[in-house]
Design a protein around this motif. Structure first.
Motif, short mmCIF file in Angstrom:
data_model
loop_
_atom_site.label_atom_id
_atom_site.label_comp_id
_atom_site.label_asym_id
_atom_site.label_seq_id
_atom_site.Cartn_x
_atom_site.Cartn_y
_atom_site.Cartn_z
N ASP A 102 -15.81 -6.88 -32.06
CA ASP A 102 -14.48 -7.12 -31.52
C ASP A 102 -13.54 -5.94 -31.75
OD1 ASP A 102 -15.15 -9.75 -30.68
OD2 ASP A 102 -14.93 -10.45 -32.74
N GLY A 103 -14.10 -4.76 -31.98
CA GLY A 103 -13.28 -3.59 -32.21
C GLY A 103 -12.29 -3.34 -31.09
N ARG A 104 -11.13 -2.79 -31.44
CA ARG A 104 -10.02 -2.64 -30.47
C ARG A 104 -10.15 -1.39 -29.61
NH1 ARG A 104 -5.37 -1.54 -32.72
NH2 ARG A 104 -6.25 -0.96 -34.73
N SER A 105 -10.98 -0.43 -30.01
CA SER A 105 -11.09 0.81 -29.26
C SER A 105 -11.65 0.57 -27.87
CB SER A 105 -11.99 1.80 -30.00
OG SER A 105 -12.20 2.97 -29.25
N SER A 106 -11.35 1.47 -26.95
CA SER A 106 -12.00 1.44 -25.64
C SER A 106 -13.44 1.93 -25.73
CB SER A 106 -11.23 2.30 -24.64
OG SER A 106 -11.22 3.66 -25.06
N ALA A 107 -13.78 2.65 -26.79
CA ALA A 107 -15.13 3.19 -26.94
C ALA A 107 -16.11 2.10 -27.36
CB ALA A 107 -15.14 4.32 -27.97
N VAL A 108 -17.29 2.11 -26.73
CA VAL A 108 -18.44 1.33 -27.20
C VAL A 108 -19.51 2.35 -27.56
CG1 VAL A 108 -20.29 -0.23 -26.54
CG2 VAL A 108 -17.94 -0.76 -25.92
N LEU A 109 -19.98 2.30 -28.80
CA LEU A 109 -20.94 3.26 -29.31
C LEU A 109 -22.34 2.68 -29.26
CD1 LEU A 109 -18.95 4.33 -32.51
CD2 LEU A 109 -18.88 5.40 -30.25
N LEU A 110 -23.29 3.48 -28.80
CA LEU A 110 -24.70 3.10 -28.80
C LEU A 110 -25.48 4.15 -29.57
CD1 LEU A 110 -25.22 2.09 -25.04
CD2 LEU A 110 -24.51 0.64 -26.95
N CYS A 111 -26.36 3.68 -30.45
CA CYS A 111 -27.21 4.59 -31.23
C CYS A 111 -28.65 4.20 -30.95
CB CYS A 111 -26.87 4.53 -32.71
SG CYS A 111 -27.64 5.84 -33.69
N ASP A 112 -29.28 4.88 -30.00
CA ASP A 112 -30.59 4.51 -29.49
C ASP A 112 -31.72 4.80 -30.47
OD1 ASP A 112 -29.46 3.85 -26.94
OD2 ASP A 112 -29.52 5.97 -26.39
N HIS A 113 -31.53 5.78 -31.34
CA HIS A 113 -32.60 6.23 -32.25
C HIS A 113 -32.12 6.14 -33.69
CE1 HIS A 113 -33.77 8.91 -28.59
NE2 HIS A 113 -34.30 7.70 -28.48
N VAL A 121 -23.69 -0.61 -31.32
CA VAL A 121 -25.01 -1.24 -31.29
C VAL A 121 -26.03 -0.20 -31.73
CG1 VAL A 121 -26.67 -2.57 -29.95
CG2 VAL A 121 -24.24 -2.65 -29.34
N LEU A 122 -26.84 -0.56 -32.75
CA LEU A 122 -27.85 0.35 -33.28
C LEU A 122 -29.24 -0.25 -33.05
CD1 LEU A 122 -25.56 -0.02 -35.95
CD2 LEU A 122 -26.49 2.28 -36.19
N SER A 123 -30.19 0.60 -32.68
CA SER A 123 -31.57 0.15 -32.54
C SER A 123 -32.17 -0.09 -33.93
CB SER A 123 -32.40 1.20 -31.80
OG SER A 123 -32.48 2.40 -32.56
N GLY A 124 -33.20 -0.95 -33.98
CA GLY A 124 -33.75 -1.35 -35.27
C GLY A 124 -35.07 -0.72 -35.63
N TYR A 125 -35.73 -0.04 -34.67
CA TYR A 125 -37.08 0.48 -34.93
C TYR A 125 -37.24 1.90 -34.40
CZ TYR A 125 -38.41 -3.93 -36.84
OH TYR A 125 -38.48 -5.02 -37.68
N SER A 126 -38.25 2.57 -34.92
CA SER A 126 -38.48 3.96 -34.61
C SER A 126 -38.67 4.20 -33.11
CB SER A 126 -39.71 4.48 -35.36
OG SER A 126 -40.06 5.79 -34.93
N ARG A 127 -38.22 5.34 -32.68
CA ARG A 127 -38.43 5.75 -31.29
C ARG A 127 -39.91 5.92 -30.97
NH1 ARG A 127 -35.51 11.37 -30.89
NH2 ARG A 127 -36.36 11.25 -28.78
N LEU A 128 -40.76 6.05 -32.01
CA LEU A 128 -42.20 6.17 -31.78
C LEU A 128 -42.83 4.82 -31.48
CD1 LEU A 128 -43.27 8.80 -34.47
CD2 LEU A 128 -42.83 9.16 -32.03
N VAL A 129 -42.20 3.73 -31.90
CA VAL A 129 -42.69 2.39 -31.54
C VAL A 129 -42.45 2.18 -30.05
CG1 VAL A 129 -42.39 -0.08 -31.90
CG2 VAL A 129 -42.29 1.50 -33.85
N ILE A 130 -41.23 2.39 -29.63
CA ILE A 130 -40.83 2.48 -28.22
C ILE A 130 -39.46 3.12 -28.20
CG2 ILE A 130 -39.82 0.15 -28.13
CD1 ILE A 130 -40.92 0.02 -25.20
N ASP A 131 -39.27 4.06 -27.29
CA ASP A 131 -38.02 4.81 -27.26
C ASP A 131 -36.97 4.01 -26.50
OD1 ASP A 131 -35.94 6.71 -26.70
OD2 ASP A 131 -37.38 8.32 -27.09
N CYS A 132 -35.88 3.69 -27.17
CA CYS A 132 -34.83 2.87 -26.55
C CYS A 132 -33.96 3.66 -25.59
CB CYS A 132 -33.97 2.20 -27.64
SG CYS A 132 -34.78 0.78 -28.41
N ASN A 133 -34.21 4.95 -25.43
CA ASN A 133 -33.49 5.71 -24.42
C ASN A 133 -34.44 6.27 -23.37
OD1 ASN A 133 -31.12 6.73 -23.22
ND2 ASN A 133 -31.55 8.76 -24.06
N ARG A 134 -35.54 5.57 -23.13
CA ARG A 134 -36.47 5.94 -22.06
C ARG A 134 -36.79 4.68 -21.25
NH1 ARG A 134 -35.00 9.87 -24.13
NH2 ARG A 134 -36.19 11.68 -24.92
#
Length: 265
Positions: free
Chosen positions: A25-36, A81-94
């Motif tokens: 519920d953060g007030r900023s206009s920014a939504v941050l995504l951390c894929d790896h 939003v942060l991913s929970g597993y390694s990019r080697l399991v499956i890459d969340c930005n592919r």
């Protein structure tokens, strides 16, 4: 009806979830995504056949990106939003099914556990990829329903050297079709003479090679950018803090011009 027992779940009940949402519920206009954000591998995958320190290196995750994302979330009062597993399991930005989604070689390192069939690839996507992106989509949908101004910032990091090639950039600003955020970020970062700034270097955003910016940003018509910090600039706590303060300051300046009245922190 088949009498075969159901296939075991990739993630055991006591293992971490596929994603984490911080400050929804953060007030900023920014939504941050951390894929790896993570280098965790489900126990059932037996470290993907890697028995050295490979998972702690850049091929396993984006070193420092999660810490930077969390600090930015606090400074901006932004959802993350942060991913929970390694990019080697499956890459969340592919895109699932793309050649680098579940790589059999990464950074010159063979990944024995990634020689899998389509059914196993689909199971990994169901367990680790889609839950993360459904969480991001749900967050963005909720903001749209509330009429909340939104911009998407993906936070990544890159290794100082890859396959013997040094990368001189301290920070890279990556984008595809939409430069509304990338242009001002490039201008602001280039005003700092100590920084070498990459403009779509060492990577650039494409539909075939990326997922988060094309889907969560461009397809929704939201201003969006992918920010990459060189990993040797995110080792010490004070360096993470310096980057977080710098990026938060720049974003606030951009927000005031691009999204007036957004109500950021």
């Amino acid at each position: 009806m088949s009498s075969l027992p159901p296939a075991p779940s990739l993630l055991a009940p006591d293992e971490p979830p596929a994603f984490e949402v911080v400050n929804p519920d953060g007030r900023s206009s920014a939504v941050l995504l951390c894929d790896h954000a993570s280098n965790v591998v489900p126990r059932r995958l037996a470290r993907l056949g890697l028995y050295g320190d490979e998972l702690s290196q850049h091929i396993g995750w984006d070193i420092g990106a999660a810490r930077l994302s969390r600090r930015l979330s606090t400074l901006l009062d932004a959802p993350l939003v942060l991913s929970g597993y390694s990019r080697l399991v499956i890459d969340c930005n592919r895109p699932p099914g793309s050649p680098t989604s579940i790589p059999q070689i990464s950074g010159g390192v063979p990944i024995p556990g990634n020689a899998i069939d389509a059914a196993e690839a689909e199971a990994r996507a169901d367990a680790c990829f889609w839950p993360y992106h459904r969480a991001a989509a749900a967050l963005l949908d909720a903001r749209r329903e509330r009429g909340k101004s939104t911009a998407v910032l993906c936070v990544h990091s890159f290794t100082p050297s890859l396959l013997g090639e040094d990368r001189p950039w301290h920070v890279a600003v990556l984008y595809g079709r939409d430069r509304r955020l990338a242009g001002p970020f490039l201008e602001a970062l280039r005003r700092e003479p100590v920084l070498c700034v990459g403009d779509n270097q060492p990577y650039y955003v494409t539909d075939g090679g990326d997922y988060s910016i094309p889907v969560h940003g461009e397809a929704r018509g939201l201003p969006c950018v992918l920010l990459e910090i060189r990993q040797d600039g995110l080792i010490r706590d004070e360096d993470v803090e310096a980057w977080a303060q710098r990026l938060a300051r720049i974003y606030r300046e951009i927000e005031a011009a691009l999204l007036p009245g957004a109500g950021g922190a």
